[in-house]
Design a protein around this motif. Structure first.
Motif, mmCIF file in Angstrom:
data_model
loop_
_atom_site.group_PDB
_atom_site.id
_atom_site.type_symbol
_atom_site.label_atom_id
_atom_site.label_comp_id
_atom_site.label_asym_id
_atom_site.label_seq_id
_atom_site.Cartn_x
_atom_site.Cartn_y
_atom_site.Cartn_z
ATOM 1 N N GLU A 41 50.502 42.654 43.470
ATOM 2 C CA GLU A 41 51.147 43.724 44.222
ATOM 3 C C GLU A 41 50.150 44.648 44.900
ATOM 4 O OE1 GLU A 41 54.151 43.543 44.911
ATOM 5 O OE2 GLU A 41 54.852 42.176 43.357
ATOM 6 N N ASN A 42 48.877 44.488 44.583
ATOM 7 C CA ASN A 42 47.838 45.308 45.195
ATOM 8 C C ASN A 42 47.631 44.859 46.635
ATOM 9 O OD1 ASN A 42 45.789 47.179 45.463
ATOM 10 N ND2 ASN A 42 44.293 46.010 44.313
ATOM 11 N N ASP A 43 47.290 45.773 47.481
ATOM 12 C CA ASP A 43 47.013 45.467 48.882
ATOM 13 C C ASP A 43 45.794 44.544 48.953
ATOM 14 O OD1 ASP A 43 46.542 45.430 51.591
ATOM 15 O OD2 ASP A 43 46.134 47.564 51.772
ATOM 16 N N VAL A 44 45.992 43.338 49.470
ATOM 17 C CA VAL A 44 44.894 42.356 49.499
ATOM 18 C C VAL A 44 43.743 42.793 50.405
ATOM 19 C CG1 VAL A 44 46.296 40.360 48.890
ATOM 20 C CG2 VAL A 44 46.071 41.000 51.279
ATOM 21 N N ASN A 45 44.002 43.670 51.354
ATOM 22 C CA ASN A 45 42.936 44.155 52.232
ATOM 23 C C ASN A 45 42.190 45.333 51.629
ATOM 24 O OD1 ASN A 45 43.544 42.270 54.231
ATOM 25 N ND2 ASN A 45 45.196 43.568 55.010
ATOM 26 N N ASN A 46 42.677 45.806 50.498
ATOM 27 C CA ASN A 46 42.071 46.956 49.837
ATOM 28 C C ASN A 46 40.783 46.522 49.134
ATOM 29 O OD1 ASN A 46 41.501 49.274 48.440
ATOM 30 N ND2 ASN A 46 43.495 49.439 47.459
ATOM 31 N N GLN A 47 39.715 47.200 49.416
ATOM 32 C CA GLN A 47 38.432 46.879 48.804
ATOM 33 C C GLN A 47 38.185 47.664 47.518
ATOM 34 O OE1 GLN A 47 36.480 44.340 49.853
ATOM 35 N NE2 GLN A 47 38.201 43.980 51.216
ATOM 36 N N ASP A 48 39.219 48.338 47.049
ATOM 37 C CA ASP A 48 39.140 49.115 45.816
ATOM 38 C C ASP A 48 39.025 48.156 44.628
ATOM 39 O OD1 ASP A 48 39.289 51.135 43.932
ATOM 40 O OD2 ASP A 48 41.464 51.284 44.050
ATOM 41 N N HIS A 49 38.123 48.426 43.726
ATOM 42 C CA HIS A 49 37.901 47.560 42.568
ATOM 43 C C HIS A 49 38.479 48.156 41.290
ATOM 44 C CE1 HIS A 49 35.381 44.954 44.958
ATOM 45 N NE2 HIS A 49 34.746 46.024 45.405
ATOM 46 N N THR A 50 39.450 49.038 41.428
ATOM 47 C CA THR A 50 40.031 49.708 40.266
ATOM 48 C C THR A 50 40.603 48.697 39.282
ATOM 49 O OG1 THR A 50 40.528 51.650 41.598
ATOM 50 C CG2 THR A 50 41.702 51.436 39.509
ATOM 51 N N GLY A 51 41.371 47.736 39.792
ATOM 52 C CA GLY A 51 41.979 46.729 38.913
ATOM 53 C C GLY A 51 40.949 45.971 38.108
ATOM 54 N N LYS A 52 39.865 45.567 38.750
ATOM 55 C CA LYS A 52 38.814 44.832 38.045
ATOM 56 C C LYS A 52 38.133 45.731 37.016
ATOM 57 C CE LYS A 52 34.527 42.245 38.544
ATOM 58 N NZ LYS A 52 34.192 42.570 37.179
ATOM 59 N N ASN A 53 37.892 46.991 37.373
ATOM 60 C CA ASN A 53 37.261 47.922 36.439
ATOM 61 C C ASN A 53 38.142 48.169 35.221
ATOM 62 O OD1 ASN A 53 35.081 48.135 38.174
ATOM 63 N ND2 ASN A 53 35.809 50.018 39.107
ATOM 64 N N VAL A 54 39.440 48.346 35.460
ATOM 65 C CA VAL A 54 40.377 48.535 34.355
ATOM 66 C C VAL A 54 40.405 47.279 33.495
ATOM 67 C CG1 VAL A 54 42.821 48.819 33.766
ATOM 68 C CG2 VAL A 54 41.782 50.275 35.514
ATOM 69 N N ASN A 55 40.444 46.121 34.145
ATOM 70 C CA ASN A 55 40.436 44.853 33.409
ATOM 71 C C ASN A 55 39.195 44.742 32.526
ATOM 72 O OD1 ASN A 55 41.481 42.083 32.894
ATOM 73 N ND2 ASN A 55 39.557 41.517 33.881
ATOM 74 N N ASP A 56 38.045 45.044 33.081
ATOM 75 C CA ASP A 56 36.793 44.956 32.319
ATOM 76 C C ASP A 56 36.814 45.900 31.118
ATOM 77 O OD1 ASP A 56 35.944 43.108 34.177
ATOM 78 O OD2 ASP A 56 34.558 44.471 35.197
ATOM 79 N N PHE A 57 37.319 47.119 31.324
ATOM 80 C CA PHE A 57 37.357 48.094 30.237
ATOM 81 C C PHE A 57 38.304 47.636 29.131
ATOM 82 C CE2 PHE A 57 39.003 51.942 28.172
ATOM 83 C CZ PHE A 57 37.811 52.480 27.713
#
Length: 127
Positions: A43-59
């Motif tokens: 559901e995240n915007d595929v053009n978004n270069q934000d890495h929040t999801g990956k950072n949350v996943n890593d944490f």
């Protein structure tokens, strides 16, 4: 974080309901996050270069590796009455800040899924 993930798991949004998540678990990474994360990413915007999801996943993955039975942060001892031990020292203030940040992200995801569920309900009532 566990409560926020369980709140997301109880969402009326069809893509979350299809996951059939067991909300009785305490395994944050294995049983909750690993199921919800792909929906969040989709559901995240595929053009978004934000890495929040990956950072949350890593944490959350890191916390899961520390708390692999879901009791480390819940109880002061293991089931054999030995105190929990960490192999490396942690900075509890930084961990708290990270947990607050992750919780804020999860609250935002929950609100997003509520909005999607409302949109789905509206579409069904229009038909």
């Amino acid at each position: 974080m566990e409560l926020e993930l369980k709140q997301i798991a109880s969402s009326k949004y069809s893509k979350i309901q299809d996951l059939k998540i067991n909300r009785g678990t305490h395994l944050i990474y294995k049983k909750l996050w690993k199921k919800v994360y792909p929906v969040i990413e989709a559901e995240n915007d595929v053009n978004n270069q934000d890495h929040t999801g990956k950072n949350v996943n890593d944490f959350i993955e890191t916390l899961g590796s520390i708390d692999f039975q879901g009791d480390f942060f819940r109880y002061p001892t293991e089931f054999n009455h030995q105190y929990h031990k960490l192999s490396n020292a942690i900075d509890p203030i930084n961990v708290l800040k990270c947990i607050r940040a992750v919780t804020n992200v999860l609250e935002g995801c929950d609100a997003m899924f509520d909005h999607f569920a409302d949109d789905e309900a509206e579409m069904y009532t229009e038909n």
